[in-house]
Structure formats: C-alpha cells, structure tokens
Design an enzyme around this catalytic site. Structure first.
Site, PDB file in Angstrom:
ATOM      1  N   GLY A 122       0.811  -1.223   0.000  1.00  0.00           N
ATOM      2  CA  GLY A 122       0.000   0.000   0.000  1.00  0.00           C
ATOM      3  C   GLY A 122       0.837   1.263   0.000  1.00  0.00           C
ATOM      4  N   GLU A 123       2.140   1.134   0.128  1.00  0.00           N
ATOM      5  CA  GLU A 123       2.993   2.330   0.183  1.00  0.00           C
ATOM      6  C   GLU A 123       3.929   2.354  -1.033  1.00  0.00           C
ATOM      7  OE1 GLU A 123       4.503   2.944   4.213  1.00  0.00           O
ATOM      8  OE2 GLU A 123       2.608   2.297   5.059  1.00  0.00           O
TER       9      GLU A 123
END
Lengths: 332, 332
Positions: A122-123
């Site tokens: 997610g990053e």
C-alpha cells in the site's frame, strides 16, 4: 575569600540553567551525536530516492517531507496507485527519540522501520530484493556502499542502517522553548508561559514529556471519553502485543514542531492545534478548556518549533543501462 | 617592440579560448545573470510546495525532480489520482534557454509554463483561484510576496513569475564538455572526442546545437523513417499552429545532462542513450551507427552533465487554521 565569592557567583549563575533543564518535565533537544557522516550522506540519497518504490515516484521524503515538518500534511498518506493509507504519517523529525517506531510501536528502532514502507504493497509497493537489484545496478551507489560499509555486496541491512543514520540527524534543537529552558528567560511571552503552566497543571505532561514532548510511552486514545474519530481497521498497540487491553493504545506523538505536523491524531482528523487541544482535553483529561486557555496552550505549543534540518538537496546517481526500470502504471 | 611581443603573446594565448567557443556548434552554458534573489527564494518554496495541487501531494518538483536531472525518470508522469500523463516530462534544467516551453512550445516562456500544471486536471488538478486562496491564508507567504512584489494581494502572475525566476537559476555550467570548449583540451578522452566529431559529422548538430545542445527549434520526429513509438493523442507542434505540416513536430530536447534525463523522446520510449542514439540515427538521419560509433557518441553525451543545482532544501511556511485543506481522496 576571593575564591569563595567566585564559587558562590558561579553557583548563582549556574543554577537557573541546571534547574531549568532538570526540574521541568520537558528537556531540551540535543544535537545529534556519534554520527557516521559518510553513512548519513548515503542515507540521505536513499531517503530521497524514489527508485526504492515500484513506481519510481515515491520516496521516504514523499510522506515524511523534510520541507513540511517531516510529514505530508494530509490525513493519511498516498501510496502506490494512489492507495489511501490507513493511518497518519508520523513526523520523522526527532523520531530517534521515540521508544519505538510506527503508531503501534511495531518496529523497535529507525533501522527496523525503514524497511517497512519499501515492501508495503500500500505504500512503495516494492520488495527488498527488487530494491537491492536497482541499487546494485547503479555504479555510483555500489561504490558509495562499499566505501561506507566495506563489503562487496549491498544488502537490505545496509540500506536501512544508512537511512536510519540519516534520520538520526533530523533532530530540531534550538526552539524558542528550549532557549527558555536553557535560561533565556525573556524568550517566551507571557501567554506562552501561561500556556506552558496550564499544559503542566492540566496533566498534559503526564504523557507529553521528555526531550521529544512525547514519543516515550503508549497511551489509550480516549481515556475519559471514547474517541469519535475514525477507528476502522486501526487496532493500535494491540496489533503488536495481541492483548485486548492494548486496543486503541498508540504511541504518544512528539509535540516538537507540532505547528508544522498537522493534521493531528492517528487518523489525521484534527486539522488545527485548537481542535487537537480541545479534543485531548476532553477525551484524555476530562477537561473543557476555555477559548482563552486553549489559545494559551496553542501559543506554548508553537514555541516547540526548532531548527529544521538544513542540507543541500541530494543529487542522485543516475541509473545505468542495466537498472530495472520502474513500472508506475503496471497492473498491480 | 616589447609591447608588440606582449600583444602577440596575448593573441596566441587568447585565441584557442575564443575560437573554441565561437567555432563549435555548441557553446558553454553561462551561469544565470540578472537574478532577483528574493524572488528566487520565494519561487524555490513554491516549486517545492505540494499545496499548489488539489491533493497536497504533487509539487513542481514531483515531476521535475531536482535530485534527478530535473525530470521524474519515468516514461510519462503521474498526476492527481495516479493519472497517466500523455507525454514525457521534459527537464527543467537549462529550460530558460528553450525557444519556448512544453514539447509543442505552447508556452512562450517559463512564466507562461508555470501556471499550466497547477490547473491541469491530469496533473496538479487545482485551479489558480484555489491555489491563491491557499497562499493568501499562510501569513509567512503573504509577507514574503509583499516583500518581493510590493503589492497587497497575491496574484497568479506573481506566483508564476517567482517560480520562473527560480527556474532561471537551474542552469548547469561547468560540464566536462564545457571545460573542453573553454580550452581545457585534456578534459575529454579520445573516445569522447571521437564521439563529438561523429556527432557533428553525422548531422546531429543540425538540431542539437547552441548552449543547450537543443531546445531552440522544432523538428519532425521521424524525418527519414516514421517513428514507431507511441503516437496516440500526440499532435506535437500542430496542436499550437493548427498546421498539418507541423504534425509530430516537437521542440528538440536539450541534451545537457542527458545521462540523467532518461527515458528519452516525447513518449519516454527509449530507456537508454544507446537506444536513443540508434533510433535518432535511423529515423532522423538515415544512418545506422555501428556499436562502436554508438558507444562513442554516448561517451560524448555523458560529458554534457554539468554542475547540478545546489541549494538547501527549502522549509515551507506552515498552513494556518484558515488554510483550505487538500483533498487527496475526494472524488474527482
């Protein structure tokens, strides 16, 4: 006799300094010590290098922006493919003073933290193996790692250690409050001093204390009243300990440079210091600060802004023909 | 007699310098002149400030990254909500030397260019009015604009003028090639010099000439052979002139710092200099460079990397309680 008078004078001059630093719940920020400068220069490049992400677009500095108090100033961060992060990005400034890293303290130290976002889907959405493949393909990086670590091969421990060493330099001494602590008694205005007294007398310093004015304990968010903000998918410290008692416990954030690190709380729900002070007073202390009291505490908090890191923007070594290219628009 | 000898000596010493600079199709980069330093400092902050975007995440530096040759080193840029841009982000380095801005030259100068991405729905996705509202709400910006421009109100002309003034400082003098041009004849190795000779003799300098080694004319991409890369939705200069003859004409990109500004062409389709030189030879000149010839030209091109801009990362003034907050995850 002359010696005695001199000693007494020294005592009088010396006392307020020693007293201020030792008797207050907050201590001055110290400049970084025992720093490996070669490692810092390497870590600084890595901190700014978006090639540690799958897209080639997101670096450590994207969400912990050193132009903006070491944060991104949005409620939750933007990750690969514009994914919405689950939690507010804490400031990297003075993070070396934290008891542990992340809101739930799941990383013991800066080195353990640094590898997380690189591999978080997610990053930065990369893998450590792919990131190392990029670095190993860039001759100038290969040389610099070898100079700093003396080894023939780059590994993820070197990468995270270099980033952590750079982050250790990101302390912010010399705030107006620290100057006051160190004896410059006319540095703070009356409303700021009144705000500090109220901050102490109200019990804020029970959690927000030490050199970082926080960062050294875990506390329940909503001790007196339940927190009304976003709780979806956020376990707090319980995610690490597995104990139900730790649910919604978070590492107390530092209040250093807090004027720059808005929005506030783990969900970034409080846009202003006024709002944050009001909420904290109510849900942690059972106090409703008046408008004037709130303004005084905010005035004090703004004295905690220290010298921001000052360094030349690093120039990154270019990729070679062998460097794997980023894939910003590939299907996930 | 003595005077005459002296004059003759000066002539001998002076000639190679003057000759090198005037007789070659490429001239040395000059450091920036007539610069308003207060405006530069303001423009530098604006260049790094993501609050000029709707999301609060994208600044000028996101796609024209000054750590990476003034580009983003990806084929086409990432805009608001991770939109894929239509064209490769050109380098901001030495862009003050361009005949006009953007690949199709639709902006006459840097000031005219600077307002474009802020209001482009596919890039920073903001509006000029909203951006001004943000700046007007930040007391330190209001003071700095007033100091620099002497007016009571911030307008978009001031914003773009300040960004342009900062960008004027982003020239990269002192490359190894420029040192050679200026008379340091042992600065270039034999293969680099051979590459430069081949670059001239093959006709590359017909378009890539002047101090920026390009940037001063529009040329058809695919003069001898049609270009096989991405042509979808890209009109080139015809989008500005409306003339069919200008279709797929682009501003010739600068080759300064070209080792750092990969990938190449308007669609970023060429990952390496080797590939770019090969394609250019074939489709612009009708030449198939041998592997050795290609390598020599690439060796020459790498001597065009100059001093990268060196400045302290700016610290941005914090938002006030009145500052409208960015909306990174709002529906478009």
């Amino acid at each position: 006799m002359k010696v005695r008078i001199l000693a007494a004078s020294l005592l009088v001059v010396g006392l307020p300094l020693a007293w201020a630093a030792s008797d207050e719940p907050i201590q001055p920020i110290q400049p970084a010590k025992q720093i490996n400068l070669g490692m810092v220069e390497l870590g600084k490049k890595l901190y700014f290098d978006p090639r540690l992400s799958k897209s080639g677009f997101i670096s450590c500095n994207s969400c912990h922006n050193l132009s903006m108090g070491g944060t991104d100033n949005i409620p939750t961060s933007i990750g690969d493919h514009w994914q919405q992060g689950p939690i507010n990005a804490p400031t990297v400034l003075n993070s070396s003073l934290n008891v542990a890293q992340f809101w739930d303290g799941r990383a013991a130290d800066l080195k353990a933290q640094a590898g997380g976002p690189i591999a978080n889907p997610g990053e930065m959405a990369f893998t450590h193996t792919l990131a190392l493949g990029v670095l190993e393909s860039i001759p100038a990086y290969v040389r610099e790692f070898k100079t700093v670590f003396g080894k023939d091969k780059i590994d993820i421990d070197q990468v995270t250690q270099a980033i952590a060493e750079f982050e250790k330099t990101l302390v912010t001494p010399n705030s107006r409050f620290d100057q006051w602590l160190l004896g410059k008694k006319d540095e703070l205005h009356a409303d700021e001093l009144a705000g500090y007294k109220l901050f102490k007398d109200s019990g804020c310093t029970a959690c927000h204390n030490g050199p970082a004015v926080g960062g050294n304990s875990y506390q329940k968010m909503g001790l007196v009243e339940p927190y009304k903000g976003n709780t979806k998918g956020v376990e707090g410290r319980a995610a690490v300990t597995g104990k139900d008692a730790d649910r919604f416990n978070f590492k107390v954030p530092t209040l250093r440079n807090v004027e720059m690190t808005y929005p506030y709380f783990h969900d970034g729900a409080a846009n202003t210091l006024t709002e944050a002070v009001d909420t904290m007073g109510r849900i942690q202390l059972g106090k409703k600060f008046t408008k004037d009291e709130n303004a005084r505490i905010v005035a004090f908090l703004k004295t905690l802004t220290g010298d921001q890191p000052a360094f030349t923007l690093p120039v990154l070594p270019p990729s070679s023909d062998a460097t794997p290219r980023p894939t910003p628009f590939a299907k996930k």
